[in-house]
Design a protein around this motif. Sequence first.
Motif, PDB file in Angstrom:
ATOM      1  N   ASN A   1       0.841  -1.040  -0.248  1.00  0.00           N
ATOM      2  CA  ASN A   1       0.248  -0.096   0.013  1.00  0.00           C
ATOM      3  C   ASN A   1       0.755   1.433  -0.141  1.00  0.00           C
ATOM      4  O   ASN A   1       1.654   0.616   0.134  1.00  0.00           O
ATOM      5  CB  ASN A   1      -1.077   0.162   1.280  1.00  0.00           C
ATOM      6  CG  ASN A   1      -0.202  -0.430   2.486  1.00  0.00           C
ATOM      7  OD1 ASN A   1       0.514   0.519   2.558  1.00  0.00           O
ATOM      8  ND2 ASN A   1      -0.421  -1.349   3.579  1.00  0.00           N
ATOM      9  N   LEU A   2       0.446   2.422  -0.850  1.00  0.00           N
ATOM     10  CA  LEU A   2       0.886   3.910  -0.042  1.00  0.00           C
ATOM     11  C   LEU A   2       1.485   3.848   0.588  1.00  0.00           C
ATOM     12  O   LEU A   2       2.987   4.629   0.548  1.00  0.00           O
ATOM     13  CB  LEU A   2      -0.040   4.994  -0.293  1.00  0.00           C
ATOM     14  CG  LEU A   2      -0.454   4.452  -1.504  1.00  0.00           C
ATOM     15  CD1 LEU A   2      -1.595   5.870  -2.038  1.00  0.00           C
ATOM     16  CD2 LEU A   2       0.403   5.191  -2.994  1.00  0.00           C
ATOM     17  N   ALA A   3       1.756   4.011   1.750  1.00  0.00           N
ATOM     18  CA  ALA A   3       1.962   3.521   3.494  1.00  0.00           C
ATOM     19  C   ALA A   3       3.463   2.670   3.358  1.00  0.00           C
ATOM     20  O   ALA A   3       4.499   3.321   4.357  1.00  0.00           O
ATOM     21  CB  ALA A   3       1.634   3.342   4.303  1.00  0.00           C
ATOM     22  N   ASP A   4       3.424   1.604   2.397  1.00  0.00           N
ATOM     23  CA  ASP A   4       4.759   0.859   2.575  1.00  0.00           C
ATOM     24  C   ASP A   4       6.237   1.715   1.573  1.00  0.00           C
ATOM     25  O   ASP A   4       6.732   1.185   1.864  1.00  0.00           O
ATOM     26  CB  ASP A   4       4.833  -0.105   1.625  1.00  0.00           C
ATOM     27  CG  ASP A   4       3.867  -1.986   2.374  1.00  0.00           C
ATOM     28  OD1 ASP A   4       3.778  -0.977   3.450  1.00  0.00           O
ATOM     29  OD2 ASP A   4       2.528  -1.777   1.800  1.00  0.00           O
ATOM     30  N   LEU A   5       5.636   2.777   0.909  1.00  0.00           N
ATOM     31  CA  LEU A   5       6.537   2.888  -0.706  1.00  0.00           C
ATOM     32  C   LEU A   5       7.775   3.776   0.124  1.00  0.00           C
ATOM     33  O   LEU A   5       9.084   3.357  -0.206  1.00  0.00           O
ATOM     34  CB  LEU A   5       6.310   4.208  -0.621  1.00  0.00           C
ATOM     35  CG  LEU A   5       4.858   3.693  -1.327  1.00  0.00           C
ATOM     36  CD1 LEU A   5       4.004   4.417  -3.022  1.00  0.00           C
ATOM     37  CD2 LEU A   5       5.221   2.268  -3.046  1.00  0.00           C
TER      38      LEU A   5
END
Length: 151
Positions: free
Chosen positions: A9-13
């Motif tokens: 997800n975007l939080a992992d980027l």
Amino acid sequence: MNPLLREMNLADLDEVMRIEQQVHIHPWTRGNFTDALKSGNICKVYEDGETVVGYTVLMPAVDEMQMLNISISAEHQRKGWGRKLLGEAGEIARGMNMRRMLLEVRHSNAAALALYRDAGFSEIGLRRGYYLADNGREDAIVMECILGASL
């Protein structure tokens, strides 16, 4: 070692970008990963507890799965994580009834070539000048694995 494979997800980027920049000569950009997430590609992260140790981006097309990116953090390389993640990618493809998996790999990436060959991939082509390289461009070896055979 009990890794967990989950949706990226975007939080992992931030963590994905740290690994990407650590292990690739010419890494993907944050925009590449954002586009992959938005386009419906299969984007997964591999975790050991709370730590992201790797990720993969897969693109299904009809009856083939194209592996666009697979990476393991430098501190977790040579410990079997890449082999496990490659196997997980194969299971995803099999679960979607894909006939084969395709990927490109740098001609100079001997460790990845050995891993892919050991997992049942074979060379089926060459893309001249496919990758950016410090001294210009580098060829990519195109590899395939007929699913059901290995991985």
